[in-house]
Design an enzyme around this catalytic site. Structure first.
Site, PDB file in Angstrom:
ATOM      1  N   PRO A  47       0.809  -1.224   0.000  1.00 61.91           N
ATOM      2  CA  PRO A  47       0.000   0.000   0.000  1.00 61.91           C
ATOM      3  C   PRO A  47       0.844   1.276   0.000  1.00 61.91           C
ATOM      4  O   PRO A  47       1.682   1.467   0.882  1.00 61.91           O
ATOM      5  CB  PRO A  47      -0.794  -0.111   1.307  1.00 61.91           C
ATOM      6  CG  PRO A  47       0.089  -0.932   2.209  1.00 61.91           C
ATOM      7  CD  PRO A  47       0.829  -1.880   1.317  1.00 61.91           C
ATOM      8  N   ASP A  86      -2.084   3.014   2.273  1.00 64.72           N
ATOM      9  CA  ASP A  86      -1.559   3.235   3.612  1.00 64.72           C
ATOM     10  C   ASP A  86      -2.106   4.584   4.078  1.00 64.72           C
ATOM     11  O   ASP A  86      -1.805   5.615   3.472  1.00 64.72           O
ATOM     12  CB  ASP A  86      -0.031   3.278   3.557  1.00 64.72           C
ATOM     13  CG  ASP A  86       0.600   2.510   4.699  1.00 64.72           C
ATOM     14  OD1 ASP A  86      -0.067   2.356   5.729  1.00 64.72           O
ATOM     15  OD2 ASP A  86       1.750   2.069   4.556  1.00 64.72           O
ATOM     16  N   TRP A 528       4.070   0.633   9.835  1.00 59.07           N
ATOM     17  CA  TRP A 528       4.688  -0.544   9.213  1.00 59.07           C
ATOM     18  C   TRP A 528       4.089  -1.836   9.778  1.00 59.07           C
ATOM     19  O   TRP A 528       4.078  -2.863   9.092  1.00 59.07           O
ATOM     20  CB  TRP A 528       6.198  -0.528   9.425  1.00 59.07           C
ATOM     21  CG  TRP A 528       6.883   0.537   8.630  1.00 59.07           C
ATOM     22  CD1 TRP A 528       7.289   1.763   9.058  1.00 59.07           C
ATOM     23  CD2 TRP A 528       7.222   0.482   7.237  1.00 59.07           C
ATOM     24  NE1 TRP A 528       7.859   2.469   8.027  1.00 59.07           N
ATOM     25  CE2 TRP A 528       7.842   1.703   6.909  1.00 59.07           C
ATOM     26  CE3 TRP A 528       7.072  -0.485   6.249  1.00 59.07           C
ATOM     27  CZ2 TRP A 528       8.316   1.999   5.624  1.00 59.07           C
ATOM     28  CZ3 TRP A 528       7.543  -0.214   4.967  1.00 59.07           C
ATOM     29  CH2 TRP A 528       8.149   1.011   4.668  1.00 59.07           C
ATOM     30  N   GLN A 564      12.427  -1.349   0.173  1.00 63.13           N
ATOM     31  CA  GLN A 564      11.522  -2.076   1.071  1.00 63.13           C
ATOM     32  C   GLN A 564      12.196  -3.286   1.720  1.00 63.13           C
ATOM     33  O   GLN A 564      11.554  -4.023   2.466  1.00 63.13           O
ATOM     34  CB  GLN A 564      10.270  -2.532   0.311  1.00 63.13           C
ATOM     35  CG  GLN A 564       9.404  -1.391  -0.196  1.00 63.13           C
ATOM     36  CD  GLN A 564       8.902  -0.512   0.929  1.00 63.13           C
ATOM     37  OE1 GLN A 564       8.598  -0.984   2.016  1.00 63.13           O
ATOM     38  NE2 GLN A 564       8.823   0.786   0.679  1.00 63.13           N
ATOM     39  N   TRP A 568       8.757  -3.071   4.069  1.00 58.85           N
ATOM     40  CA  TRP A 568       7.604  -3.959   3.931  1.00 58.85           C
ATOM     41  C   TRP A 568       8.003  -5.432   3.862  1.00 58.85           C
ATOM     42  O   TRP A 568       7.366  -6.279   4.478  1.00 58.85           O
ATOM     43  CB  TRP A 568       6.808  -3.545   2.696  1.00 58.85           C
ATOM     44  CG  TRP A 568       5.470  -4.197   2.576  1.00 58.85           C
ATOM     45  CD1 TRP A 568       4.515  -4.309   3.540  1.00 58.85           C
ATOM     46  CD2 TRP A 568       4.938  -4.839   1.409  1.00 58.85           C
ATOM     47  NE1 TRP A 568       3.410  -4.966   3.053  1.00 58.85           N
ATOM     48  CE2 TRP A 568       3.643  -5.299   1.743  1.00 58.85           C
ATOM     49  CE3 TRP A 568       5.411  -5.046   0.122  1.00 58.85           C
ATOM     50  CZ2 TRP A 568       2.838  -5.967   0.841  1.00 58.85           C
ATOM     51  CZ3 TRP A 568       4.606  -5.703  -0.799  1.00 58.85           C
ATOM     52  CH2 TRP A 568       3.336  -6.160  -0.439  1.00 58.85           C
ATOM     53  N   LYS A 601      19.054  11.979  -6.499  1.00 55.16           N
ATOM     54  CA  LYS A 601      17.690  11.605  -6.164  1.00 55.16           C
ATOM     55  C   LYS A 601      16.720  12.563  -6.842  1.00 55.16           C
ATOM     56  O   LYS A 601      16.979  13.763  -6.933  1.00 55.16           O
ATOM     57  CB  LYS A 601      17.507  11.661  -4.644  1.00 55.16           C
ATOM     58  CG  LYS A 601      16.173  11.151  -4.146  1.00 55.16           C
ATOM     59  CD  LYS A 601      16.116  11.182  -2.627  1.00 55.16           C
ATOM     60  CE  LYS A 601      14.757  10.677  -2.133  1.00 55.16           C
ATOM     61  NZ  LYS A 601      14.664  10.724  -0.655  1.00 55.16           N
ATOM     62  N   LYS A 604      11.412  17.246  -6.354  1.00 54.23           N
ATOM     63  CA  LYS A 604      10.447  18.210  -6.882  1.00 54.23           C
ATOM     64  C   LYS A 604      10.990  19.621  -6.831  1.00 54.23           C
ATOM     65  O   LYS A 604      10.797  20.420  -7.754  1.00 54.23           O
ATOM     66  CB  LYS A 604       9.133  18.138  -6.087  1.00 54.23           C
ATOM     67  CG  LYS A 604       8.340  16.864  -6.308  1.00 54.23           C
ATOM     68  CD  LYS A 604       7.063  16.877  -5.474  1.00 54.23           C
ATOM     69  CE  LYS A 604       6.292  15.574  -5.612  1.00 54.23           C
ATOM     70  NZ  LYS A 604       5.103  15.557  -4.746  1.00 54.23           N
TER      71      LYS A 604
END
Length: 1283
Positions: A47, A86, A528, A564, A568, A601, A604
């Site tokens: 999610p 999430d 988490w 992850q 996750w 990275k 924005k």
């Protein structure tokens, strides 16, 4: 009915049309309904938060998920795909804190948890609409309506169940633990969260003095990069086994104790200090010192604080070898201080920093300052009190909060923990049971993380989350864990539907131990913990769907990014191991990170990447999908996103693929329009073509299907997508390119149909196979391709309205021929090597060359290359191909050069000597090196990357000039010696090229009747005259000298080499007796005399003559009105039917698409029908008229062929003996070129792909060549032989 395929395509616009089609079909739901009852394939979707827009990382992971689940569905599985969100935790709360100006818990207390959570609830789905739009636009099929959200009460209830199961099994406890802590978010983070966002930062690095109580003139020197922890110092720690020294600072005369190995950290030169004594660290154990601050001085008496401890965690890597310990701000500090009794688990913690990271009242000098802001004030204070020895800075890697982008601190906080450390072996075992792609992430990165797994702090001191379901008595001794809404309501007497804090915090449970009431602990779950619970919570397990869940757990497949590994993937594994003792998933694809073009990275604020929507609008979703899944990112490597990379997918994959599809549909339509033959494809009944290149592309396609099936079963997208992309190149640059004439019908109707059916079969197969990868383009093509499928009566089972409703085809083993694939691969290598040589020598393919020599050590490989001689000769435009295993015959030898960079680093000082010996290596030694991959030179074992092998070529033939190039075991030599005749032919090809470009510019079709006029002078005029036949055979339209007639379509003046050339194309057709006979005259009679009978020789095969009548005229550049058609060829084979004869008539006069009638009598009474007996018409004349005008035909009583001919026998070794007929012209006056004669021979005797030699004699002494055959008609009535 097929739809015309436009020349140009706007991929994004067509994708929008496909989205509308899918909506009309309700395609996703339809395919789910179709697969009901099939084996289930379970998939978990990790999610995301909807508080931000999807980025390229989401798009990549989503594309991988969509590709794999589509593939599973199209391989016969029932695949439910539910989107998840999430909704709780820091990402949401942090946004609200910024919006409302919330600085800490007191601000939330003022506004109330209910209002705070209402604000959180409002923004949870802020971008959910945009998410659904972008995900859908990317072609991903997933259920948004039947989604799961972690804030749904039923989801939260299952989370409670998970926790209670752990609690019941003794896996939950409360403790204090030093943890990574986000002061911006007022909450601790788990170890895996803190490891997600490290940054290079500059921090203070200070050396402070701590005088010994026993000798105040001697101070311990401690070093730290976190001055803000110094007010909380309670002890020092040294390594017991390392050497420490007492030194005098020669500049200040002060005495210090520090590790000997770290003296250079404080003193730049040895003469700056004097060593007074040396001893082991354990000597210092137990000594006390004067604290830096007086805030906790009483602990010196109560807890024996401010003394020196020993532990092996102190190293010589950094600092002074004396570690300052603040036990509530460091894990090792806490461990060692607990061991020595400086602190106890029961005592009040010494942690003068509040939830927002500010000093509390105990630290009077710096009260209210954020710890990071306090650093400079603490340094100033220590300087003023004389305790600062040296202050500097350090550049190091430091953890930041993954949400707020603020530096983390390490701080002791009370928390609820899940016991994980005791389950490490089980975690590692379950990890081994799962399959990861790529496997190194599982075996190294993830396994290493598991080996060091810590107990998991699952509680957060926050508000918007699933409340921890623990109710506790005021003294903490009575504890109740609740695992369901029903249990909560039963124990509290309430009727709760929503489990968020504002609805349950006030609820109490009567004590069973006489302790009044139990109240809920204030913490909520780490988000988490919720996402790790999603396999159970999305199904509301165990309250609903119990059997359904248990039947499909573990999941067959999950996929997320490499970030992850500590997120996750970890939480899923921990919970499934503790709950069920098994892994949560069977298969996992880990993708790498998507970086900006510059390697940084994506940001924005920096605007260093184009928005996803802009890329999709410009290039389409399929292009972005294929770019991402054909990148290093599917191997868990990083990808620098480049817009031009997406553009290249269009240019190099989609456009060639689309053009191949367009070419197919054009020629399918042409065959139907001109020959009345409609392609109606049925895989089960279609006759498989025997053409060599057809068999190759069929085999290549089925081998690819087989490969893709195997690799997709192993989840290796990184091997699949490059092969699929390569297939497009093989289809367009090899099959279509080398079979254009066949596909356009130049080899006859039957051959054309075979080629088109082969092409269709391949394109349809790959459309199905590629559908999961590029769902839009495949659907676009399929909607037109499916109109050519044979309709199966009463077939109600197959829903073929979408390519995505169809199953991936099984590989057809019967079509796979590895020998053909191997032979064509070798042929391609030879051609590609030849092209490289041409490019290197700047010799365009238009210019013919004498010879190419292909050398291979394997005789079978040589045989393969020789068998495809005609293709090599045509593609490289060479006169002859020589194949051999003997490279020495051509003066070719291997030589070696060292790879300077590789060997230089490896050998260093010995490089020069070894390099000299490398250059002396013989051909024999290097041949052996190629076989074994290694060689020893001056005692050094060298391997393939150490040497570069090159070929030296000596002139093998007088007057020849060979250029060499090789790949693997194949070496080619191209004779690049200049030859005037070849140069002239190259110029003739340039003329053809200019004419064809002009036709394209005028948007003329090949069937348009035109005349080409030219004007030039000198040598160019002579070349055009000499090669008029050759030019005509290609452009298939009359070629005349200026002045042009009227009705000009287009004209242009240009420079060709040093010559001026004017070309004009007109709309009138000027008939010519033969291309070679064309002159300045504006017209020539088309009714030529028939070919003479020589020595009463007739064709060995039966024939008929054909005459055009009425107002019929030849089209497509043909000029004759009389022709000869062979009723069989070779003798006894390929007998024509009456229907085929009609097609032959239309083809020979260029009347494709024009309806005609054929009669066997001059009075036009006896019309040919499908049942007419053609053998009875042998040696007679047939009359062709327009369908509506059956009058005015010229009498022709000939019993001999109207066209010139030659009889031919095949003497090729291994071939079945046969006799046939070559027509030297057809229609009468349209004389064949030498190459066209060779093509006829290949077609007659089915020698496709093999070298053809025509000879006047039974041996090579009478061999015919382009050079010695000046007049094709001179072969009339001769006996020729194919050698």
């Amino acid at each position: 009915m097929t739809q015309p395929v436009p020349e140009n395509i706007n991929f994004p616009a067509e994708e929008e049309k496909i989205l509308k089609l899918w909506k009309e079909l309700d395609a996703f739901k339809t395919c789910i309904a179709q697969s009901k009852g099939k084996p289930r394939y379970s998939f978990y979707d990790g999610p995301p938060f909807a508080t931000g827009l999807p980025h390229y990382g989401h798009i990549l992971a989503g594309t991988i998920k969509d590709t794999v689940t589509r593939w599973a569905h199209q391989n016969g599985f029932h695949v439910e795909r539910r989107f998840g969100w999430d909704c709780h935790g820091l990402p949401v709360e942090f946004e609200i804190d910024k919006t409302l100006g919330v600085k800490g818990p007191e601000d939330v207390a003022k506004m109330g948890i209910r209002k705070y959570n209402e604000e959180c609830r409002k923004i949870v789905s802020r971008y959910s609409t945009e998410w659904e739009e972008i995900v859908t636009r990317m072609g991903r099929w997933i259920d948004f309506k039947n989604d799961y959200k972690t804030m749904y009460p039923w989801f939260m209830e299952s989370v409670w169940w998970v926790f209670k199961e752990l609690y019941t099994n003794g896996l939950v406890y409360k403790g204090y633990k030093v943890m990574p802590y986000s002061t911006a978010c007022n909450t601790p983070l788990s170890n895996f969260e803190s490891g997600q966002n490290y940054k290079d930062v500059v921090d203070p690095a200070v050396y402070v003095s701590l005088p010994l109580d026993e000798d105040p003139n001697t101070s311990m020197i401690a070093w730290t990069t976190t001055p803000w922890t110094l007010p909380s110092n309670l002890s020092l720690c040294v390594n017991p086994d390392m050497d420490y020294v007492k030194v005098k600072d020669n500049n200040t005369n002060k005495q210090y104790i520090m590790m000997e190995a770290r003296l250079s950290a404080l003193f730049k030169q040895p003469d700056e200090y004097t060593v007074l004594s040396k001893f082991k660290g354990k000597t210092l154990e137990g000594k006390t010192y004067e604290p830096l601050f007086t805030y906790f001085q009483e602990m010196k008496k109560t807890n024996s604080a401010f003394r020196i401890l020993t532990d092996n965690y102190v190293t010589a890597d950094s600092g002074t070898g004396v570690v300052h310990q603040a036990p509530y701000f460091g894990e090792d500090d806490q461990r060692v201080c607990l061991k020595y009794g400086i602190i106890t688990k029961a005592m009040k913690i010494v942690c003068p920093v509040d939830a927002s990271g500010r000093f509390t009242e105990e630290v009077t000098h710096f009260k209210g300052l954020h710890v990071k802001d306090a650093d400079k004030h603490i340094i100033k204070h220590l300087k003023e009190t004389g305790r600062m020895v040296h202050a500097s800075t350090i550049n190091h890697n430091y953890p930041f909060c993954w949400r707020s982008e603020t530096p983390l601190i390490y701080k002791a906080v009370p928390s609820w923990f899940i016991r994980v450390e005791q389950a490490v072996d089980k975690l590692l075992d379950n990890n081994d049971k799962s399959y990861w792609v790529p496997d190194f992430v599982k075996e190294k990165r993830f396994a290493n993380w598991l080996k060091n797994a810590r107990d998991w702090a699952v509680s957060r001191n926050r508000y918007w989350g699933t409340p921890i379901p623990l109710w506790v008595s005021d003294d903490g001794e009575e504890l109740v864990c609740i695992g369901s809404i029903e249990e909560l309501n039963k124990l509290t007497g309430a009727d709760i539907k929503d489990l968020h804090r504002e609805n349950i915090d006030h609820l109490t449970i009567p004590s069973k131990m006489g302790k009044g009431v139990l109240r809920r602990v204030p913490e909520v779950f780490d988000c988490w913990f919720e996402s790790g619970s999603m396999p159970y919570a999305q199904a509301h397990y165990p309250f609903e769907h119990k059997k359904e869940f248990e039947d499909t757990f573990p999941a067959d497949f999950i996929a997320e990014g490499i970030d992850q590994t500590r997120g996750w993937f970890y939480t899923l594994l921990v919970l499934s191991t503790l709950l069920f003792g098994k892994p949560p998933f069977k298969n996992l694809i880990v993708n790498g990170l998507i970086l900006a073009k510059d390697g940084n990275k994506m940001s924005k604020s920096k605007k260093n990447f184009p928005p996803v929507t802009d890329i999709v609008s410009q290039f389409g979703a399929d292009a972005l999908r294929l770019y991402l899944i054909n990148s290093p990112a599917v191997r868990a490597d990083s990808l620098r996103f480049k817009e031009e990379g997406v553009r290249d997918v269009l240019k190099e994959v989609f456009l060639p693929w689309y053009n191949a599809y367009r070419f197919l549909m054009q020629n399918v339509d042409k065959l139907n329009r001109e020959e009345g033959i409609k392609i109606c494809y049925n895989e089960n009944t279609v006759q498989i073509s025997t053409n060599y290149m057809d068999r190759w592309i069929l085999s290549f396609t089925q081998s690819l299907v087989k490969f893709v099936k195997v690799e997709m079963a192993a989840y290796r997208l990184y091997t699949v997508t490059p092969r699929l992309v390569r297939f497009v190149e093989q289809l367009t640059n090899w099959y279509v390119r080398m079979n254009r004439k066949r596909l356009k019908g130049d080899g006859g109707v039957e051959d054309c149909q075979n080629a088109l059916e082969t092409f269709y079969s391949v394109l349809m197969t790959m459309t199905k196979v590629m559908a999961p990868f590029t769902p839009f383009l495949t659907e676009h093509m399929y909607q037109n391709l499916r109109t050519l499928l044979e309709t199966v009566p009463n077939d109600k089972k197959t829903d073929n309205r979408s390519v995505h409703f169809l199953m991936i085809p099984q590989p057809r083993e019967s079509l796979i021929d590895e020998k053909i694939e191997g032979a064509v691969s070798k042929m391609q290598t030879v051609i590609e090597l030849g092209r490289v040589v041409r490019d290197r020598k700047t010799l365009p393919v238009k210019y013919p060359l004498k010879e190419i020599v292909a050398i291979h050590q394997d005789p079978k490989a040589v045989e393969d290359i020789k068998s495809l001689e005609s293709y090599i000769i045509e593609e490289l435009n060479v006169r002859t191909l020589t194949t051999t295993t003997d490279k020495e015959k051509y003066g070719v030898s291997l030589r070696a050069e060292p790879d300077h960079k590789t060997l230089g680093l490896k050998l260093k000082g010995e490089f020069k000597a070894v390099m000299a010996e490398i250059k002396k290596l013989t051909d024999k030694q290097l041949v052996e090196f190629k076989k074994t991959g290694e060689i020893t030179v001056l005692g050094h074992k060298l391997v393939e990357e150490d040497l570069r092998l090159m070929y030296d070529v000596n002139t093998a033939k007088e007057g020849s000039q060979y250029e060499a190039h090789s790949e693997g075991e194949i070496l080619v030599l191209l004779d690049v010696a200049p030859d005037q005749a070849m140069i002239d032919e190259g110029i003739a090809r340039e003329v053809i090229n200019r004419i064809q470009k002009l036709r394209k510019k005028a948007k003329l079709q090949p069937s348009d009747d035109i005349t080409v006029y030219y004007k030039t002078s000198g040598k160019l005029s002579e070349i055009i005259t000499e090669y008029r036949d050759f030019i005509y055979s290609t452009i298939k339209q009359p070629l005349q000298v200026y002045p042009p007639a009227s009705n000009v379509i287009i004209q242009d003046s240009m420079k060709l080499k040093e010559y001026n050339l004017d070309i004009t194309i007109t709309g009138d057709v000027v008939p010519t007796s033969s291309p070679a006979a064309a002159s300045n005259t504006s017209s020539t009679s088309v009714n030529l005399s028939p070919a003479p009978v020589v020595n009463n020789i007739k064709p060995v095969a039966p024939f008929v003559n054909v005459v055009l009548g009425g107002n019929l005229k030849a089209h497509e550049g043909l000029s004759g009105s009389q022709a000869t058609i062979l009723l069989e060829n070779p003798v006894g084979q390929n007998k024509l039917s009456a229907e085929n004869l009609l097609h032959q008539v239309q083809g020979v006069f260029g009347l494709r698409g024009i309806k005609v009638r054929v009669f066997s009598d001059l009075n036009l009474k006896q019309e040919l029908t499908k049942t007419s007996n053609l053998q009875s018409l042998a040696s007679k004349t047939l009359y062709v008229t327009p369908a509506r005008d059956c009058s005015s035909v010229a009498n022709n009583n000939l019993t001999s062929p109207v066209c010139h001919f030659a009889n031919v026998d095949i003497l090729v070794k291994g071939a079945v003996p046969a006799k046939g007929v070559l027509l030297l012209e057809n229609p009468r006056g349209d004389v064949s070129s030498f190459q066209q004669l060779k093509n006829q021979v290949s077609a007659i005797f089915n020698l496709d792909g093999k070298s053809v030699m025509l000879s006047r004699s039974k041996d090579k002494s009478g061999a015919l060549t382009q050079e010695n055959l000046k007049d094709v008609l001179s072969l009339h009535s001769l006996q020729l032989y194919v050698l």
